[in-house]
Design a protein around this motif. Structure first.
Motif, PDB file in Angstrom:
ATOM      1  N   THR A 220      26.416  89.254  84.786  1.00 35.14           N
ATOM      2  CA  THR A 220      25.075  89.545  84.435  1.00 35.14           C
ATOM      3  C   THR A 220      25.248  91.350  84.506  1.00 35.14           C
TER       4      THR A 220
ATOM      5  N   ASP B 277      22.962  93.489  83.749  1.00 35.01           N
ATOM      6  CA  ASP B 277      21.709  94.148  84.251  1.00 35.01           C
ATOM      7  C   ASP B 277      22.091  94.395  85.740  1.00 35.01           C
ATOM      8  N   ALA B 278      22.599  93.162  86.212  1.00 36.34           N
ATOM      9  CA  ALA B 278      22.809  93.333  87.862  1.00 36.34           C
ATOM     10  C   ALA B 278      24.099  93.861  88.592  1.00 36.34           C
TER      11      ALA B 278
ATOM     12  N   MET C 223      14.323  91.480  87.723  1.00 38.53           N
ATOM     13  CA  MET C 223      15.727  91.413  87.769  1.00 38.53           C
ATOM     14  C   MET C 223      16.339  90.553  88.658  1.00 38.53           C
TER      15      MET C 223
END
Length: 94
Positions: free
Chosen positions: A72, A74-75, A1
């Motif tokens: 982003t 996911d982050a 990640m």
């Protein structure tokens, strides 16, 4: 990640970009071209790179204008992927 940028990394990265606006979790920019074909060409070139990066922009196109938001998901915010894609997009515009 991918990791979120630190405050210092974020500040430094934003100084290297041309006219991107910032929010808490994203950067945004409006690109205006001469016509639809140039706008679509910009999106096509950006899409190819974004796909290779597996990092896709939020964007919209109306005639000669392309609005871009990079974050982003996911982050949960801004990462190096956003900065790299923003620099690539800036490099497409004379």
């Amino acid at each position: 990640m991918v990791e979120l940028l630190t405050n210092q990394e974020r500040s430094t990265a934003l100084m290297s970009l041309s006219s991107w606006d910032t929010t808490e979790n994203a950067i945004t920019k409006t690109f205006v071209f001469k016509n639809f074909v140039e706008a679509f060409g910009f999106m096509t070139q950006s899409a190819i790179v974004a796909e290779k990066m597996n990092h896709h922009p939020e964007w919209s196109n109306v005639y000669k204008t392309v609005n871009v938001t990079l974050t982003t998901h996911d982050a949960g915010g801004l990462t190096e992927l956003d900065i790299k894609l923003a620099k690539f997009m800036d490099g497409l515009v004379p």
